[in-house]
Design an enzyme around this catalytic site. Sequence first.
Site, PDB file in Angstrom:
ATOM      1  N   ILE A  79     -35.439  16.848 -12.836  1.00  0.00           N
ATOM      2  CA  ILE A  79     -34.136  16.293 -12.503  1.00  0.00           C
ATOM      3  C   ILE A  79     -33.843  15.276 -13.594  1.00  0.00           C
ATOM      4  O   ILE A  79     -34.680  14.426 -13.912  1.00  0.00           O
ATOM      5  CB  ILE A  79     -34.130  15.658 -11.089  1.00  0.00           C
ATOM      6  CG1 ILE A  79     -32.741  15.083 -10.765  1.00  0.00           C
ATOM      7  CG2 ILE A  79     -35.206  14.619 -10.915  1.00  0.00           C
ATOM      8  CD1 ILE A  79     -32.607  14.611  -9.316  1.00  0.00           C
ATOM      9  N   SER A  80     -32.695  15.404 -14.225  1.00  0.00           N
ATOM     10  CA  SER A  80     -32.394  14.600 -15.410  1.00  0.00           C
ATOM     11  C   SER A  80     -32.348  13.112 -15.106  1.00  0.00           C
ATOM     12  O   SER A  80     -32.072  12.676 -13.981  1.00  0.00           O
ATOM     13  CB  SER A  80     -31.050  15.033 -16.017  1.00  0.00           C
ATOM     14  OG  SER A  80     -31.128  16.329 -16.543  1.00  0.00           O
ATOM     15  N   GLN A  81     -32.627  12.330 -16.136  1.00  0.00           N
ATOM     16  CA  GLN A  81     -32.502  10.875 -16.056  1.00  0.00           C
ATOM     17  C   GLN A  81     -31.076  10.525 -15.637  1.00  0.00           C
ATOM     18  O   GLN A  81     -30.108  11.086 -16.169  1.00  0.00           O
ATOM     19  CB  GLN A  81     -32.818  10.276 -17.420  1.00  0.00           C
ATOM     20  CG  GLN A  81     -32.707   8.766 -17.498  1.00  0.00           C
ATOM     21  CD  GLN A  81     -32.966   8.254 -18.908  1.00  0.00           C
ATOM     22  OE1 GLN A  81     -33.305   9.027 -19.809  1.00  0.00           O
ATOM     23  NE2 GLN A  81     -32.807   6.972 -19.108  1.00  0.00           N
TER      24      GLN A  81
END
Length: 229
Positions: A79-81
């Site tokens: 899950i992206s930053q």
Amino acid sequence: MYLELLLFLDFTKLLKLKDTSKHQGLRNQLAIILEAKGITDSNVLNAIREIPRHLFIDSSFEAHAYQDKAFPIAAEQTISQPYTVAFQSQTLEIEPGDKILEIGTGSGYQTAILLELKAEVYSIERQKELFKRTSLFLPKIGYKPKKFIFGDGYKGLKEEAPFDKIIVTAGAPFVPNPLLAQLKIGGKLLIPVGDKTQIMTLFIRKSAKEFEKHELGDFAFVPMLEEKN
């Protein structure tokens, strides 16, 4: 239909129990951190405040949900930053009703942000496990893209083109020509380009054959997967 409604209402009650005032406070803190890092779009910051990011990761790792960092999810993806999600969303200057193609549904967090910004979202995921999970999960928490597609993001979605915006949420070794071709005139493609690290690159379509290119700094993404015959 009645049973489905009851199940949805039960899930909504459960969601309210799982999304507490503590979580909301953590989201407010995260929005403050992102604002200090240069995210100034109030709509994007409000979307960050609204969406319960802790529901997108395994509950045993909930403590990591509102830290400004990427985190592993299923199928060796991440899950992206939050900063990256906010940066991409802000850079695209999303307007209500924008027709957006998302390459890489992943956990669905970026998808939810786009929907919170009132975009019409078409999302493609290459990983079967993530596609199945996210296509069931997102509608349960109230986020419904126009279409979920299991397929090859390198090919885009020609049958629904042209798009106002295209966002790529994985590192591409090159810019796929079909994505450029599927932009409307004036449309924007935002894509991280490179191998081990990527340069966030914005293309603006000026005419049928002319594109304006902007390089916006280094980022790190998981690789964008291509369908193999």
